[in-house]
Design a protein around this motif. Structure first.
Motif, PDB file in Angstrom:
ATOM      1  N   ASN A  36       0.841  -1.196   0.000  1.00 19.45           N
ATOM      2  CA  ASN A  36       0.000   0.000   0.000  1.00 19.45           C
ATOM      3  C   ASN A  36       0.882   1.255   0.000  1.00 19.45           C
ATOM      4  O   ASN A  36       1.752   1.412   0.847  1.00 19.45           O
ATOM      5  N   GLU A  37       0.643   2.167  -0.936  1.00 16.86           N
ATOM      6  CA  GLU A  37       1.469   3.369  -1.072  1.00 16.86           C
ATOM      7  C   GLU A  37       1.390   4.254   0.169  1.00 16.86           C
ATOM      8  O   GLU A  37       2.380   4.864   0.578  1.00 16.86           O
ATOM      9  N   GLN A  38       0.215   4.317   0.794  1.00 17.12           N
ATOM     10  CA  GLN A  38       0.057   5.117   2.014  1.00 17.12           C
ATOM     11  C   GLN A  38       0.944   4.576   3.130  1.00 17.12           C
ATOM     12  O   GLN A  38       1.603   5.333   3.837  1.00 17.12           O
TER      13      GLN A  38
ATOM     14  N   SER B 119       4.655   5.146   2.222  1.00 15.87           N
ATOM     15  CA  SER B 119       5.011   6.548   2.425  1.00 15.87           C
ATOM     16  C   SER B 119       5.287   6.825   3.903  1.00 15.87           C
ATOM     17  O   SER B 119       6.229   7.559   4.250  1.00 15.87           O
ATOM     18  N   PHE B 120       4.485   6.209   4.780  1.00 15.68           N
ATOM     19  CA  PHE B 120       4.677   6.377   6.222  1.00 15.68           C
ATOM     20  C   PHE B 120       6.031   5.796   6.649  1.00 15.68           C
ATOM     21  O   PHE B 120       6.786   6.441   7.392  1.00 15.68           O
TER      22      PHE B 120
ATOM     23  N   LYS C 147      -0.783  10.337  12.819  1.00 14.11           N
ATOM     24  CA  LYS C 147      -0.721   9.816  11.448  1.00 14.11           C
ATOM     25  C   LYS C 147      -0.894   8.296  11.439  1.00 14.11           C
ATOM     26  O   LYS C 147      -1.607   7.741  10.590  1.00 14.11           O
TER      27      LYS C 147
ATOM     28  N   ASN D 227      -4.494   7.436  12.056  1.00 18.60           N
ATOM     29  CA  ASN D 227      -5.266   7.692  10.839  1.00 18.60           C
ATOM     30  C   ASN D 227      -5.051   6.584   9.811  1.00 18.60           C
ATOM     31  O   ASN D 227      -5.994   6.145   9.142  1.00 18.60           O
ATOM     32  N   ASN D 228      -3.813   6.120   9.701  1.00 21.65           N
ATOM     33  CA  ASN D 228      -3.518   5.025   8.766  1.00 21.65           C
ATOM     34  C   ASN D 228      -4.274   3.755   9.142  1.00 21.65           C
ATOM     35  O   ASN D 228      -4.784   3.032   8.277  1.00 21.65           O
TER      36      ASN D 228
ATOM     37  N   THR E  12      -7.930   4.278   8.111  1.00 21.37           N
ATOM     38  CA  THR E  12      -8.199   4.336   6.668  1.00 21.37           C
ATOM     39  C   THR E  12      -7.794   3.068   5.924  1.00 21.37           C
ATOM     40  O   THR E  12      -8.471   2.647   4.989  1.00 21.37           O
ATOM     41  N   ILE E  13      -6.683   2.436   6.354  1.00 21.77           N
ATOM     42  CA  ILE E  13      -6.236   1.201   5.691  1.00 21.77           C
ATOM     43  C   ILE E  13      -7.023   0.004   6.190  1.00 21.77           C
ATOM     44  O   ILE E  13      -7.272  -0.950   5.459  1.00 21.77           O
TER      45      ILE E  13
END
Length: 314
Positions: free
Chosen positions: A86-88, A91-92, A124, A127-128, A131-132
């Protein structure tokens, strides 16, 4: 308005899985009322992580980052390997790897630090999770640094640049040219990824592990029926082998299978015309030490469908 205490913030955090600052804000907005604060967090989507907090997160990614003569490695876990793509999430991990270089390796301090783009790292991460849709955790971090030379990184089973299943840092103290140190460091890091040394040299091995090996070797030797003096020699021989095979500098270099790593470094130093000291290394393997929960998939499906599983009759 009721006083907002550290205990109430802690309780709300444990109940919802939300970040500390979010819990404090929720209590402030709701006059310290616990249930109202829980509902407030839920309406904001900040309590979504609570249902996932008990799941085992043993997948994820190991990330590395190097700036100048300083390098960092970090492990961020998720529940499934799918999230690692997962790109999110990637990125983290990338951002955290770089952040470690300035903030340091203390996980709690990292969570409380400012995240690039706003908020804190913990916010963050929360939130991940929401959302994930999977539990995630910032597990550990390490830094290596030299005053002169190079810190070289290597990632095995890379899922993206500088992140994968195994991350290695190696610190080389030297005035040798950077290209020489980088080439040597990369080879040594690949060796470390494959051979998994437990320490730099024999003297650095965990005494508890050495004593455990001694006990095992003693039990094996006793079964041989040999005299006590021979048993002692057998035990010491076994320990010598253990130290040699688990200390990096005495391990045989995986590339040729015959040269001790210490001799590989010495040869590189001779060719470069400058001393090279293998100062330290870090090796993070994804999920090592995490006890993964086992489950009976058929039983889970049956339970979901409201069917009682019946064991087959022998």
């Amino acid at each position: 308005m009721a006083e907002i205490t550290a205990a109430s913030v802690k309780e709300l955090r444990e109940r919802t899985g939300a970040g500390m600052m979010d819990c404090k804000k929720a209590l402030t907005e709701n006059g310290g009322e616990m249930e109202a604060s829980v509902d407030w967090l839920r309406t904001k989507g900040l309590a979504a992580a609570a249902k996932k907090a008990g799941r085992t997160a043993a997948e994820g990614l190991v990330g590395v980052a190097v700036e100048g003569t300083k390098g960092a490695v970090v492990e961020v876990n998720s529940e499934t390997d799918f999230v690692a793509k997962n790109e999110q999430f990637q990125s983290f991990v990338r951002d955290i790897s770089g952040l470690v270089l300035t903030v340091g390796t203390d996980v709690e301090a990292l969570k409380a630090s400012a995240y690039p783009g706003g908020g804190t790292v913990e916010e963050k991460l929360t939130n991940n999770i929401a959302t994930i849709g999977e539990n995630q955790s910032l597990r550990r971090a390490a830094i290596l640094e030299v005053s002169q030379g190079a810190v070289v990184s290597y990632v095995h089973n890379a899922a993206a640049p500088n992140m994968g299943k195994i991350g290695v840092l190696i610190a080389l103290e030297s005035a040798a040219p950077s290209d020489v140190l980088t080439a040597l460091g990369k080879q040594l890091a690949m060796h470390i990824a494959a051979a998994n040394p437990l320490a730099l040299d024999a003297a650095d091995l965990d005494p508890a592990l050495v004593e455990r090996e001694r006990a095992i070797a003693m039990e094996k030797a006793k079964d041989s029926g040999k005299p006590a003096n021979i048993i002692e020699k057998m035990v010491e021989g076994g320990l010598a082998k253990y130290r040699k095979e688990n200390a990096l500098l005495s391990q045989l270099f995986v590339i040729d299978g015959k040269t001790p790593v210490a001799d590989v470094v010495a040869a590189a130093a001779k060719n470069a015309g400058s001393p090279i000291v293998l100062k330290a290394f870090e090796r993070f393997q994804l999920g090592e030490g995490i006890e993964k929960a086992t489950s009976d998939f058929a039983a889970e499906v049956a339970a979901t469908a409201g069917i009682k599983k019946v064991d087959p009759v022998a």
